[in-house]
Write an enzyme that holds these catalytic residues in place. Structure first.
Site, PDB file in Angstrom:
ATOM      1  N   TRP A 190       0.841  -1.200   0.000  1.00 37.22           N
ATOM      2  CA  TRP A 190       0.000   0.000   0.000  1.00 37.22           C
ATOM      3  C   TRP A 190       0.880   1.256   0.000  1.00 37.22           C
ATOM      4  O   TRP A 190       0.556   2.254  -0.626  1.00 37.22           O
ATOM      5  CB  TRP A 190      -0.896  -0.001   1.245  1.00 37.22           C
ATOM      6  CG  TRP A 190      -1.732   1.235   1.407  1.00 37.22           C
ATOM      7  CD1 TRP A 190      -2.976   1.450   0.902  1.00 37.22           C
ATOM      8  CD2 TRP A 190      -1.390   2.440   2.117  1.00 37.22           C
ATOM      9  NE1 TRP A 190      -3.434   2.703   1.262  1.00 37.22           N
ATOM     10  CE2 TRP A 190      -2.476   3.322   2.004  1.00 37.22           C
ATOM     11  CE3 TRP A 190      -0.278   2.848   2.849  1.00 37.22           C
ATOM     12  CZ2 TRP A 190      -2.496   4.588   2.584  1.00 37.22           C
ATOM     13  CZ3 TRP A 190      -0.287   4.111   3.428  1.00 37.22           C
ATOM     14  CH2 TRP A 190      -1.380   4.963   3.288  1.00 37.22           C
ATOM     15  N   HIS A 191       2.024   1.164   0.700  1.00 40.95           N
ATOM     16  CA  HIS A 191       2.876   2.352   0.818  1.00 40.95           C
ATOM     17  C   HIS A 191       3.578   2.699  -0.487  1.00 40.95           C
ATOM     18  O   HIS A 191       3.916   3.859  -0.710  1.00 40.95           O
ATOM     19  CB  HIS A 191       3.914   2.152   1.926  1.00 40.95           C
ATOM     20  CG  HIS A 191       3.343   2.343   3.293  1.00 40.95           C
ATOM     21  ND1 HIS A 191       2.679   1.352   3.962  1.00 40.95           N
ATOM     22  CD2 HIS A 191       3.306   3.424   4.111  1.00 40.95           C
ATOM     23  CE1 HIS A 191       2.269   1.799   5.140  1.00 40.95           C
ATOM     24  NE2 HIS A 191       2.624   3.061   5.249  1.00 40.95           N
ATOM     25  N   GLY A 192       3.827   1.733  -1.313  1.00 39.27           N
ATOM     26  CA  GLY A 192       4.494   2.078  -2.560  1.00 39.27           C
ATOM     27  C   GLY A 192       4.745   0.855  -3.428  1.00 39.27           C
ATOM     28  O   GLY A 192       4.799  -0.275  -2.937  1.00 39.27           O
ATOM     29  N   PHE A 223       2.189   8.439  -1.184  1.00 39.76           N
ATOM     30  CA  PHE A 223       1.536   7.143  -1.028  1.00 39.76           C
ATOM     31  C   PHE A 223       0.066   7.238  -1.407  1.00 39.76           C
ATOM     32  O   PHE A 223      -0.676   6.348  -1.280  1.00 39.76           O
ATOM     33  CB  PHE A 223       1.692   6.619   0.405  1.00 39.76           C
ATOM     34  CG  PHE A 223       3.140   6.540   0.832  1.00 39.76           C
ATOM     35  CD1 PHE A 223       4.107   6.108  -0.065  1.00 39.76           C
ATOM     36  CD2 PHE A 223       3.542   6.928   2.089  1.00 39.76           C
ATOM     37  CE1 PHE A 223       5.439   6.056   0.300  1.00 39.76           C
ATOM     38  CE2 PHE A 223       4.874   6.873   2.464  1.00 39.76           C
ATOM     39  CZ  PHE A 223       5.815   6.433   1.571  1.00 39.76           C
TER      40      PHE A 223
END
Lengths: 338, 474
Positions: B323-325, B474
């Site tokens: 999800w963060h990257g 993000f």
């Protein structure tokens, strides 16, 4: 007191205390006040030479020698970190000038490098007009325009947005025992401006080539953070440069000195594309003002060494001597080709 | 338009003034909706249409779910919402990552595919607004909340400007009821909102932005530095990301509270955690609870046996990392945390030190060790998170953990004071207290002193050329 009035009182008292604190710190560390510092040298009588440039020019040439060689007095209105955008507003103050020596460099002409007190010198209307004419990006325009509210804020809180100057000032003021080695090293190299109104900046003995790697990296990181490591030309600074040269041409002559930056700076930031764009910007100026004499100290081979710089962009005493000699020699020659 | 810009101060002042002029609740909601879209479109106008489009899908799905009893049709509607939101997220965020991996796998099998790469601009805050919107449809599907009948209210719920770009991810059950009724802040809430905003601004522009250039310097070329410098760099990054993100959350919560809206806290002194489980109860709380409620529990949580629980933890954290990257570094970061959470769970169940823990002398030594171990795992994780690629992360960790004496020894005059200040605050301040709520209850002179100190810090050390918040990417 009602809760509403109490909150009002707290807000006012907070702002008042902060303003007092900010003024106190500004005074204690000797934070430079926004605006130009007038300096001159040489004969006061007769036509004067108007010298327009940032500290790169001020520290880069020996002005007493140049004044002597030209036989004229020299006037300068210095503004920290300035560029043509700010110098333009000193030009009308040089009422008796028959010659303008203007010092520019890849560092000064970088549109992303902004003078801290720009908004105090350049009227908002001029900035808007230049941003519009140069078609600058929205992001850059926002950055430039946000300097104006900051300038108003600084009337009340002089340290606002001046964190670098505050940190350097505090490190200088704190007792030497409390300083960390790194902090002392950093401040030792900061440029010391002459206290008198004399246009003679002396020669620093510091050598960039003797800096340890950590110090070089820290300084480059600071420079990178200001401009994101990028260089762009052809914006408001370029427009101001054209206007200045036009005015100076009408009242006398122009000498454009292109100053060098240290190889360390060039290696870190000046890609072939940046160099090409800078040359394009200079060619444009020379095409518009063919009568102006260009002195390319940035192409002077002996100066291509970190030993002649006191930091990544300022020449030291040894560099100044070489640059002055080259400058005086160039004055005897016809304009150098770009 | 970031919270620390003059532009936002002007925008927010106009919003407050405009809202106070609205005489009816519908007018006020329309006004806030337009303001929120103006706020978002100041980044990009086309992406405003993207939020509108995903919001319309979820609004329609919400209404549809309410009128249908057939479970299969309900599932189909929910799938439409998930596909729309995750599809948008996948396209903008993961397309190039996916293509690069397909290419790598093909190369492994001797196939040489043409290099695919699309210049896709990531819409600001996409991971936040899609998750917020999905939480609504999932909650309606589970019959935890009634669907929102007003399109205007729903659009405002998704796009409400304080939390739009980087959270906190506010659940529909929390925010929609506040949108339905007319909320107004009392004087206490205004003061605590201002205090929280100021605390957030100090974290962002005095600490995070000030140390960012030095942290970047170290992470950009870890091979140049000795072990001490690399350790300093990761400590600096730990402080930078905490102050950047929690600073944004504080400012978002503060803005909302000034308007009378209440958002949940998103950070609660995370570096004071004595276990990795506690860390995730204190770090990005709105995201970790989102993953817990909408992924970990639906996967079975801890209800399907121990082994399955560990697998669920690992899967949840791997996806949290993703999800963060779109990079394997983030997946590995998530994996590290997932494994650590699983190990901590095993340890708690095993409880080999149960009897010793009852002795104060043992606890005296054990507690700092637990804190340091947790911090150590978190710091190793931050190296994976921040490094530009996997080889640089490995190089960073190997040089730091072997305490290499080769390379430049750099003592940053910015990082060390900031790290000291933040970690001392974590150690000394009672970790569950919320100062922005407490200070307004104190005596007038204490409040004036506290607020003056905050504003003076901003005036002296605040970086005005503010860089965008880290979590915007993000």
């Amino acid at each position: 007191m009602s809760p509403k009035k109490q909150l009002g009182f707290i807000v006012v008292a907070t702002l008042l205390l902060t303003a007092v604190g900010s003024h106190f710190v500004a005074g204690w560390i000797g934070l430079p006040k926004p605006g130009a510092a007038f300096r001159r040298i040489g004969p006061q009588s007769g036509p004067q030479v108007f010298c327009a440039g940032s500290s790169l020019l001020q520290f880069g040439l020996a002005w007493p020698e140049i004044s002597k060689a030209l036989g004229q007095g020299m006037e300068n209105w210095g503004i920290g970190g300035s560029s043509p955008s700010e110098w333009e507003f000193s030009q009308p103050l040089a009422t008796n000038a028959n010659l303008m020596i203007i010092g520019i460099s890849v560092y000064d002409l970088n549109e992303l490098h902004l003078a801290n007190s720009r908004a105090n010198v350049v009227p908002l209307s001029q900035t808007i007009q230049d941003l519009w004419s140069a078609g600058m990006s929205r992001q850059f325009s926002k950055r430039l325009l946000s300097q104006y509210p900051l300038a108003y804020l600084r009337q009340v809180f002089p340290t606002a947005g001046n964190s670098d100057a505050v940190l350097v000032g505090l490190r200088r003021k704190l007792p030497s025992k409390m300083r960390s080695a790194a902090a002392a090293e950093d401040s030792a190299n900061s440029m010391v401006l002459p206290k008198e109104a004399v246009f003679e900046f002396g020669g620093s003995t510091d050598k960039l080539s003797e800096w340890d790697t950590a110090k070089k990296l820290r300084r480059l990181a600071l420079m990178r953070s200001e401009t994101q490591g990028e260089h762009t030309f052809g914006g408001p600074k370029q427009l101001a440069l054209h206007r200045m040269l036009q005015r100076a041409q009408a009242s006398g002559g122009n000498i454009v000195v292109v100053l060098p930056v240290a190889p360390l700076y060039a290696h870190e930031f000046l890609t072939p594309e940046v160099n090409l764009n800078f040359e394009k910007a200079l060619t444009e100026v020379q095409r518009a003002f063919p009568a102006a004499q260009f002195v390319r100290l940035d192409q002077d081979t002996p100066l291509q060494s970190d030993a002649y710089f006191s930091d990544p962009v300022h020449m030291n005493g040894a560099g100044r001597d070489i640059a002055t000699e080259a400058f005086l020699k160039a004055l005897e020659l016809p304009s150098q080709k770009l | 338009m970031i919270f620390t810009s003059f532009e936002f101060v002007l925008f927010f002042a106009l919003v407050l003034a405009g809202r106070s002029l609205c005489r009816s609740l519908p007018a006020e909601k329309w006004f806030l909706l337009v303001a929120s879209y103006v706020f978002y479109m100041s980044w990009s106008v086309p992406f405003g249409l993207l939020i509108l489009a995903t919001s319309l899908v979820d609004y329609g799905v919400g209404l549809g779910l309410n009128g249908i009893v057939d479970q299969r049709k309900r599932k189909l509607l929910l799938t439409i919402s998930l596909v729309a939101n995750l599809g948008v997220l996948a396209f903008f965020k993961y397309t190039n990552f996916l293509l690069a991996n397909v290419e790598s796998v093909a190369t492994m099998f001797g196939l040489h595919l043409a290099r695919w790469h699309y210049d896709i601009i990531l819409p600001a805050g996409i991971s936040f607004f899609t998750f917020q919107s999905m939480s609504y449809t999932i909650s309606v599907y589970r019959r935890q909340i009634e669907p929102c009948r007003s399109l205007r209210d729903f659009l405002l719920f998704v796009a409400f400007f304080p939390q739009l770009l980087a959270g906190p991810i506010v659940r529909a059950a929390d925010l929609l009821p506040q949108i339905y009724r007319r909320v107004r802040a009392n004087i206490y809430e205004i003061e605590s909102g201002l205090a929280q905003f100021a605390v957030g601004a100090v974290k962002k522009i005095v600490i995070s932005d000030q140390i960012a250039p030095n942290v970047d310097l170290i992470f950009n070329a870890p091979g140049n530095y000795d072990g001490f410098t690399l350790f300093q760099g990761v400590l600096g990054y730990a402080v930078q990301i905490y102050c950047d993100f929690s600073g944004y959350s504080d400012m978002a919560i503060g803005c909302a509270r000034i308007m009378g809206f209440h958002f949940p806290e998103n950070f609660q002194m995370p570096y004071s955690a004595a276990s990795i489980t506690e860390f995730w109860q204190r770090w990005h709380i709105s995201l970790s609870s989102w993953f817990r409620d909408y992924l970990y529990i639906p996967l079975g949580g801890n209800r399907k046996g121990e082994t399955r629980t560990y697998v669920n933890l690992l899967v949840t954290m791997l996806l949290c990392g993703l999800w963060h990257g779109a990079s394997w570094n983030f997946v590995l970061w998530g994996g590290l945390h997932g494994v650590s959470l699983a190990i901590h769970r095993i340890w708690k169940h095993w409880n080999p030190l149960g009897s010793l823990m009852k002795q104060p002398a043992f606890r005296f030594f054990w507690t700092p060790f637990a804190h340091l171990l947790t911090l150590g795992i978190v710091l190793v994780g931050w190296v994976l998170f921040r490094a530009q690629n996997w080889p640089l992360a490995v190089q960073y960790l190997s040089r730091m953990l072997s305490w290499s004496h080769e390379g430049v020894h750099l003592v940053s005059p910015y990082i060390l004071p900031a790290v000291t200040a933040v970690f001392i605050t974590h150690l000394l301040v009672q970790k569950d207290r919320n100062w922005s709520l407490e200070i307004p209850k104190r005596a007038t002179h204490i409040r004036i002193g506290f607020y003056s100190a905050l504003v003076l810090l901003i005036c002296l050390l605040g970086v005005t050329d503010s860089v965008p918040f880290i979590y915007f990417q993000f």
